[in-house]
Design a protein around this motif. Structure first.
Motif, PDB file in Angstrom:
ATOM      1  N   SER A  63     -43.566 -19.593 -17.899  1.00 38.00           N
ATOM      2  CA  SER A  63     -44.396 -20.506 -17.648  1.00 38.00           C
ATOM      3  C   SER A  63     -43.696 -22.056 -16.679  1.00 38.00           C
ATOM      4  O   SER A  63     -44.003 -22.236 -15.819  1.00 38.00           O
ATOM      5  CB  SER A  63     -45.153 -21.674 -18.171  1.00 38.00           C
ATOM      6  OG  SER A  63     -46.044 -22.824 -18.408  1.00 38.00           O
ATOM      7  N   LYS A  64     -42.435 -21.709 -16.864  1.00 39.57           N
ATOM      8  CA  LYS A  64     -42.233 -23.068 -15.905  1.00 39.57           C
ATOM      9  C   LYS A  64     -42.080 -22.361 -13.897  1.00 39.57           C
ATOM     10  O   LYS A  64     -41.252 -22.902 -13.365  1.00 39.57           O
ATOM     11  CB  LYS A  64     -40.306 -23.112 -15.914  1.00 39.57           C
ATOM     12  CG  LYS A  64     -41.022 -24.173 -17.570  1.00 39.57           C
ATOM     13  CD  LYS A  64     -41.439 -25.587 -17.373  1.00 39.57           C
ATOM     14  CE  LYS A  64     -41.621 -26.378 -19.105  1.00 39.57           C
ATOM     15  NZ  LYS A  64     -42.601 -27.150 -18.630  1.00 39.57           N
ATOM     16  N   GLU A  65     -41.700 -21.077 -14.647  1.00 42.06           N
ATOM     17  CA  GLU A  65     -41.238 -20.021 -12.897  1.00 42.06           C
ATOM     18  C   GLU A  65     -42.211 -20.470 -12.731  1.00 42.06           C
ATOM     19  O   GLU A  65     -42.170 -20.656 -11.244  1.00 42.06           O
ATOM     20  CB  GLU A  65     -40.153 -18.419 -13.237  1.00 42.06           C
ATOM     21  CG  GLU A  65     -38.735 -18.704 -14.354  1.00 42.06           C
ATOM     22  CD  GLU A  65     -38.093 -19.004 -13.617  1.00 42.06           C
ATOM     23  OE1 GLU A  65     -37.825 -19.086 -12.440  1.00 42.06           O
ATOM     24  OE2 GLU A  65     -37.442 -20.138 -13.806  1.00 42.06           O
ATOM     25  N   PHE A  66     -43.449 -19.386 -12.874  1.00 41.06           N
ATOM     26  CA  PHE A  66     -44.917 -19.872 -12.410  1.00 41.06           C
ATOM     27  C   PHE A  66     -45.271 -21.301 -11.773  1.00 41.06           C
ATOM     28  O   PHE A  66     -45.663 -20.768 -10.407  1.00 41.06           O
ATOM     29  CB  PHE A  66     -45.971 -19.543 -12.901  1.00 41.06           C
ATOM     30  CG  PHE A  66     -45.925 -18.049 -13.337  1.00 41.06           C
ATOM     31  CD1 PHE A  66     -47.334 -17.471 -13.098  1.00 41.06           C
ATOM     32  CD2 PHE A  66     -45.351 -17.106 -14.181  1.00 41.06           C
ATOM     33  CE1 PHE A  66     -47.652 -16.211 -12.137  1.00 41.06           C
ATOM     34  CE2 PHE A  66     -45.961 -15.243 -14.052  1.00 41.06           C
ATOM     35  CZ  PHE A  66     -46.252 -14.910 -13.484  1.00 41.06           C
ATOM     36  N   ASP A  67     -44.758 -22.268 -11.975  1.00 40.86           N
ATOM     37  CA  ASP A  67     -44.409 -23.387 -11.720  1.00 40.86           C
ATOM     38  C   ASP A  67     -44.225 -23.622 -10.015  1.00 40.86           C
ATOM     39  O   ASP A  67     -44.479 -24.967  -9.544  1.00 40.86           O
ATOM     40  CB  ASP A  67     -44.387 -24.307 -12.209  1.00 40.86           C
ATOM     41  CG  ASP A  67     -45.556 -24.472 -13.968  1.00 40.86           C
ATOM     42  OD1 ASP A  67     -46.217 -24.058 -13.716  1.00 40.86           O
ATOM     43  OD2 ASP A  67     -45.043 -25.578 -15.027  1.00 40.86           O
TER      44      ASP A  67
END
Length: 308
Positions: A63-67
């Protein structure tokens, strides 16, 4: 933390012991109601927190990578992610069952990763199983205490997890040993561990006093009962003590600390995602529907910084 008690019980994945730490009300953690994210589920009464949804669907790290991605990059990566990991029958649509299995897998990934790490360390000599002795040796080498209480608890867990009674645990049995709350046939062990900790007079049941004392006791600095304490007093009588005998037996403790399917966070999240994205209400999500609602499933720089 004047309005909260200072103790809570959590099952430690690494130490396999009950850990006493300071923070809020312990019974919120005594109950093994594992959520899908550390983020708040709702921002208001009727508003889902998108960060919760993203972590439930993608996992915290992903999820943090998508952000960090632009909206276009996020869509492209999301499509690849769904095709490779969630659409198991490769028909370019995600069924309700596929979605539920995926979210359940994500919620269990921490447990699986921890199991694999410990398994690899214990079996690095080439064995394909874990014995109680090899587990204890690993704990000692890692500098973890092996007092009498811990040894007794580990032995009981091991015996329950060892389904075929061969004195060895395979990978699935080892997972049940480490995380008994995740396997229905291990729930009696979780209840017994709770009773061992809370049943001070060792009569095999929890009195109202034992139940309440575990949550909060007055101190010199804090003698006033917190507001929530009165609610807990009432809930012991109205919700916990089902047979109204003034005590909690093993079955009542089980119903309390391990919620039923009525509290299934995975099912609730599946319902939410389907209601948000299933535009034609056919019970499955096409790739077009997922990408049309990509911000429901994944974040981007736009959703995080408002620079769309």
């Amino acid at each position: 933390f004047a309005n909260y008690c200072m103790m809570k019980l959590t099952i430690s994945a690494i130490f396999l012991t009950f850990v006493v730490i300071t923070t809020c009300k312990p019974h919120s953690k005594r109950v093994l109601d594992k959520d899908l994210s550390e983020e708040d589920h709702h921002l208001g009464e009727d508003s889902h927190n998108p960060e919760y949804d993203h972590e439930a669907f993608l996992g915290k790290k992903e999820s943090k990578e998508f952000d960090k991605l632009s909206p276009e990059e996020s869509k492209e990566k999301l499509e690849k992610f769904v095709k490779e990991k969630i659409d198991t029958d490769k028909n370019l649509a995600v069924t309700r069952d596929e979605l539920k299995k995926w979210i359940k897998f994500q919620s269990s990934k921490y447990f699986l990763d921890d199991r694999d790490n410990q398994w690899n360390n214990i079996t690095k000599d080439g064995t394909s199983f874990v014995t109680l002795e090899s587990y204890r040796k690993h704990q000692q080498e890692s500098g973890r205490d092996q007092d009498e209480t811990t040894i007794k608890r580990d032995k009981r867990r091991f015996e329950h997890a060892d389904a075929n009674k061969d004195g060895k645990l395979d990978k699935e049995e080892f997972l049940n040993f480490l995380y008994p709350e995740e396997a229905a046939h291990m729930h009696t062990v979780v209840v017994q561990e709770t009773m061992d900790y809370m049943d001070k007079d060792k009569d095999g049941k929890l009195s109202k006093e034992e139940y309440l004392n575990d949550m909060w006791t007055p101190t010199e600095q804090d003698k006033k009962e917190p507001d929530w304490f009165q609610t807990e007093k009432e809930e012991f009588d109205t919700k916990r003590d089902i047979n109204k005998d003034g005590f909690l037996d093993h079955n009542e403790v089980l119903k309390w600390i391990i919620p039923s399917d009525d509290n299934d966070h995975t099912e609730e999240e599946v319902k939410h995602l389907m209601s948000e994205a299933d535009e034609n209400k056919d019970g499955k999500l096409s790739m077009e529907e997922i990408l049309n609602k990509h911000d429901v499933f994944a974040g981007s720089q736009a959703t995080n910084f408002g620079d769309a």
